[in-house]
Design an enzyme around this catalytic site. Sequence first.
Site, PDB file in Angstrom:
ATOM      1  N   ASP A  94      -2.011   6.485  -6.469  1.00  0.00           N
ATOM      2  CA  ASP A  94      -2.328   5.422  -5.519  1.00  0.00           C
ATOM      3  C   ASP A  94      -2.325   4.066  -6.200  1.00  0.00           C
ATOM      4  O   ASP A  94      -3.013   3.856  -7.200  1.00  0.00           O
ATOM      5  CB  ASP A  94      -3.693   5.700  -4.885  1.00  0.00           C
ATOM      6  CG  ASP A  94      -4.020   4.748  -3.748  1.00  0.00           C
ATOM      7  OD1 ASP A  94      -3.084   4.297  -3.063  1.00  0.00           O
ATOM      8  OD2 ASP A  94      -5.203   4.453  -3.536  1.00  0.00           O
TER       9      ASP A  94
ATOM     10  N   ASP B 169       0.832  -1.199   0.000  1.00  0.00           N
ATOM     11  CA  ASP B 169       0.000   0.000   0.000  1.00  0.00           C
ATOM     12  C   ASP B 169       0.869   1.253   0.000  1.00  0.00           C
ATOM     13  O   ASP B 169       1.590   1.518   0.963  1.00  0.00           O
ATOM     14  CB  ASP B 169      -0.925   0.006   1.221  1.00  0.00           C
ATOM     15  CG  ASP B 169      -1.939   1.148   1.185  1.00  0.00           C
ATOM     16  OD1 ASP B 169      -2.164   1.704   0.091  1.00  0.00           O
ATOM     17  OD2 ASP B 169      -2.493   1.475   2.233  1.00  0.00           O
TER      18      ASP B 169
END
Length: 448
Positions: free
Chosen positions: A320, A120
């Site tokens: 992201d 992440d």
Amino acid sequence: MASSPPSLSSLLFLTLALILISISPAFSTPRRALDNHQNQLMKTGFKVTLNHIDSGESFTKFERLYRAVKRSNARVQKFNEMVSTANQPELATTVYAGLGAYFMNFSIGTPPNSYSALMDTGSDLIWTQCQPCQECVPQSDPLFDPKKSSSFSNVSCTSKYCLDLLPYSNCNPFNGCVYIYEYGSGITSGFLGTETFTFEKVKVPKVTFGCGLSNLGFENGTEGLIGLGRGPLSLISQLREHQFSYCLTSYGDAKPSTLLIGSQRAAAGPNKTTPLLQNQFFPTFYYLSLEGITIGSTRLPVNKTTFQINPDGSGGVILDSGTTITYLDSNAYLLVREQFIKQVKLPVVDVSNVTGLDLCFKLPPNPASVVIPKLIFHFTGADVDLPTENYFLGNSSIFVPGLGVTCLAIDPSPGFSIYGNVQQQNYMVLYDLSKNTVSFTPTQCDKY
């Protein structure tokens, strides 16, 4: 993002204190400097295989897409809640948007035990579920037991990580630093330790990570998370590494993707390099400088302030890896939607309840005859001209057989934007933190 009530944090700390007191005392040592082995490691870099979160399941391509879009919609909602409270001290707390979309395999301890965790770029903490776990989600691998590893050490209460760098931390006389780390989709709490991590035979000693004893709200099978954000706790920061990159395969491809840490990366190509920006309210995230969008030959009349980071922390474009599709500020999205409708010239159909996507077109009997206009993102210093499969998803191979639609992989977002991983597929995305840049190099990722 909605913050946890203080009473919840206090209750968790009290519960953890009672749990930890029952654990055999462990000697607490501060984290030492990188040794010669680790310095040598950073000169060569290393490679890690990534697998999509749903790759091991028996989902159809449509089911995978729908799950991914649904997961991304929840993630962007948490981003929005987080941004909306950024400048409200009475409401704000450090909470991260949610879990990523790609698993990476690694081992912990001496002797090593194998695990998988979500990569992440939108958070920092490295953590896994540990014994003696009180609230753990089901996982296929045995829980990590620090008492059975000769290389484990607790992080002391005087460590900089404990004192300054966690949203919540406390001290336990037996196990040192006790932490709570909250995501939009769950919360992990336990104690900090240092341990040897092994990434595909490459050993990295003295990594600070969270041993999660109470892990609530995560999907079954979540064994932990590897944070690659800009904060001090992330794997990148702990390795004192200035470069990392990933290459994500096509969404419907069953082949794994690749993460590269350090100097080992793809050969130079026709890359597009643009500055990375920082937001003082959200220092973990990587922000892009987006100046405009072109569809076909039409440059959209987007206000130049639409994609800027505002003084209150709102706005901006987040790069992201954990969000599937791209989300654009609503004002910009409406211009994108209008222009695609104008240029595609197919009937618009509302199948959002099936696809999770806002703009879909009904395909003709011969889908090959459909001409999709170009989509170009104009980042500062880099015009990224995306291949069609990176922004239009469709036909019966992806969606429900017989539905016969193609959909734009972009949705609206209130007040900020996210550049998602579908738009990044088949690009080597290289983060250079010494230069504060990111580069997009077209690459056939399934052959890397």
